[in-house]
Design an enzyme around this catalytic site. Sequence first.
Site, PDB file in Angstrom:
ATOM      1  CE  LYS A 242      -3.742  -1.885  -0.139  1.00 23.17           C
ATOM      2  NZ  LYS A 242      -4.957  -1.689   0.658  1.00 23.17           N
TER       3      LYS A 242
ATOM      4  NE  ARG B 173      -6.838  -8.399  -1.747  1.00 26.67           N
ATOM      5  CZ  ARG B 173      -6.216  -7.828  -2.747  1.00 26.67           C
ATOM      6  NH1 ARG B 173      -5.858  -6.670  -2.035  1.00 26.67           N
ATOM      7  NH2 ARG B 173      -6.591  -7.895  -4.223  1.00 26.67           N
TER       8      ARG B 173
END
Length: 318
Positions: free
Chosen positions: A241, A286
């Site tokens: 991210k 994830r």
Amino acid sequence: MAKYDWRQLGKERTLLCGILNVTPDSFSDGGRYQTVERALEQARKLIAEGARMLDIGGESTRPGGHFVEIQEEIQRVVPVIEAIRAESDILISVDTWKSEVARAAIEAGADLVNDITGLLGDSQMARVIAEARAGAILMFNPVMARPHHPSSVIFPTFGFEPAFSSEELERFDQLSILECMWTFFAKSLQKAEAAGLSQDQLFLDPGIGFGLTKRENLQLLQDLKTIHAKGYPIFLGVSRKRFVVNILEEEGFETNPETKEGFYNRDLASSHLTSIAASQGVEIVRVHDVPLHKMAVAIGNSIHQADQAQDLHLKQYR
């Protein structure tokens, strides 16, 4: 009664969910697994490395992503799900907010629906999941709650119609990020209950990386315990991210994904977050790079279960 005992997933050890994007434009691996053969090969690799679940997506939700028509999304994900299911009983989630895609994916063999709109993007989604007795991952979507926020405007629009009234949107703007998350989840959970979905079928995802500032991402990670406190298991996506990359950049680490070191550093830093998550008992994480995160889970899970560890006298180094 649910199809599986979802509440047992990740209870003994944080479960690693491997990411399999069958899209041309995902931010990290777009275009690499567009054919069924390549996607199946990657699925085998993820499973061999230790993934116990696969999340398959046919539409990129990255900043600058574009809407994918329903039939095109179905054509991307269904053949891949069928191919994986033909040779493996691994848990499969389909990453979609569209009910028709979810229905087709479940019929092809998917076990869960990973809905980044928290059931609020498609009015039929909750009913489709309930009828199939599938599991559901409900994500807090700050982009939907604060569409005009500077961190949200770079994202595509999620949902077929607005999920909130203008009055509700004004209220979101006045809330802290934690209050914002629970106000959003209140509506998602109401939708789930109305469709007949039980709490035992649900996982909550705090929506890390979606329309959030750096501080807000970190605050949500700091307060993961509030989700457990309300009785819900957690599905967490932090791999690669942007805020992780920002932290590394500020500390002077190489982050250019075109270099071997920069690419590796992004995954290594992401795995540190997985270790923290595992130490807090997060059920599912994830990830892109399974081996790094598998090691992180081993450390974090050991901390989480410290009271159960062997009281071993360790040998000295040689």
